[in-house]
Design a protein around this motif. Structure first.
Motif, PDB file in Angstrom:
ATOM      1  N   UNK A  71       0.836  -1.208   0.000  1.00 32.79           N
ATOM      2  CA  UNK A  71       0.000   0.000   0.000  1.00 32.79           C
ATOM      3  C   UNK A  71       0.866   1.251   0.000  1.00 32.79           C
ATOM      4  N   UNK A  72       1.916   1.247   0.794  1.00 31.84           N
ATOM      5  CA  UNK A  72       2.829   2.404   0.842  1.00 31.84           C
ATOM      6  C   UNK A  72       3.483   2.614  -0.519  1.00 31.84           C
ATOM      7  N   UNK A  73       3.914   1.558  -1.162  1.00 29.12           N
ATOM      8  CA  UNK A  73       4.551   1.669  -2.472  1.00 29.12           C
ATOM      9  C   UNK A  73       3.551   2.190  -3.501  1.00 29.12           C
ATOM     10  N   UNK A  74       2.343   1.684  -3.468  1.00 28.35           N
ATOM     11  CA  UNK A  74       1.315   2.140  -4.403  1.00 28.35           C
ATOM     12  C   UNK A  74       0.979   3.606  -4.172  1.00 28.35           C
ATOM     13  N   UNK A  78       1.567   6.680  -6.913  1.00 31.85           N
ATOM     14  CA  UNK A  78       0.483   7.528  -7.411  1.00 31.85           C
ATOM     15  C   UNK A  78       0.709   8.988  -7.094  1.00 31.85           C
ATOM     16  N   UNK A  79       1.481   9.304  -6.060  1.00 32.42           N
ATOM     17  CA  UNK A  79       1.751  10.694  -5.687  1.00 32.42           C
ATOM     18  C   UNK A  79       2.878  11.284  -6.521  1.00 32.42           C
ATOM     19  N   UNK A  80       3.594  10.507  -7.284  1.00 35.62           N
ATOM     20  CA  UNK A  80       4.700  11.024  -8.097  1.00 35.62           C
ATOM     21  C   UNK A  80       4.208  11.616  -9.332  1.00 35.62           C
TER      22      UNK A  80
END
Length: 80
Positions: A71-74, A78-80
């Motif tokens: 979840x953290x990686x996803x 998405x925030x990049x």
């Protein structure tokens, strides 16, 4: 090969001796032997179930940590 054969013969001999001694014992002694075997079986089953529960707990914790990391990686992607 000789050690295996001797070991098997010794095991068979001990089994035969135990069976003979069991058959010659009194009903009370036979019941005591049965109770010991049942108690040992119950303890082994309990130990196996406890081990299985602990393994399931560890697997669940690992799955939860993996899901959190995923979840953290996803979220980061998405925030990049």
């Amino acid at each position: 090969m000789g050690n295996k054969t001797n070991g098997l013969l010794a095991l068979v001999g001990l089994g035969a001796l135990a069976y003979w001694k069991y058959k010659k014992s009194t009903p009370e002694q036979q019941q005591a032997v049965k109770d010991k075997f049942n108690n040992a079986k119950d303890n082994l089953n309990k130990w196996g179930n406890d081990l299985k529960d602990k393994a399931n707990d560890v697997a669940s914790q690992a799955q939860n940590k993996f899901d959190e990391a995923k979840t953290k990686v996803e979220d980061t992607a998405t925030n990049m």
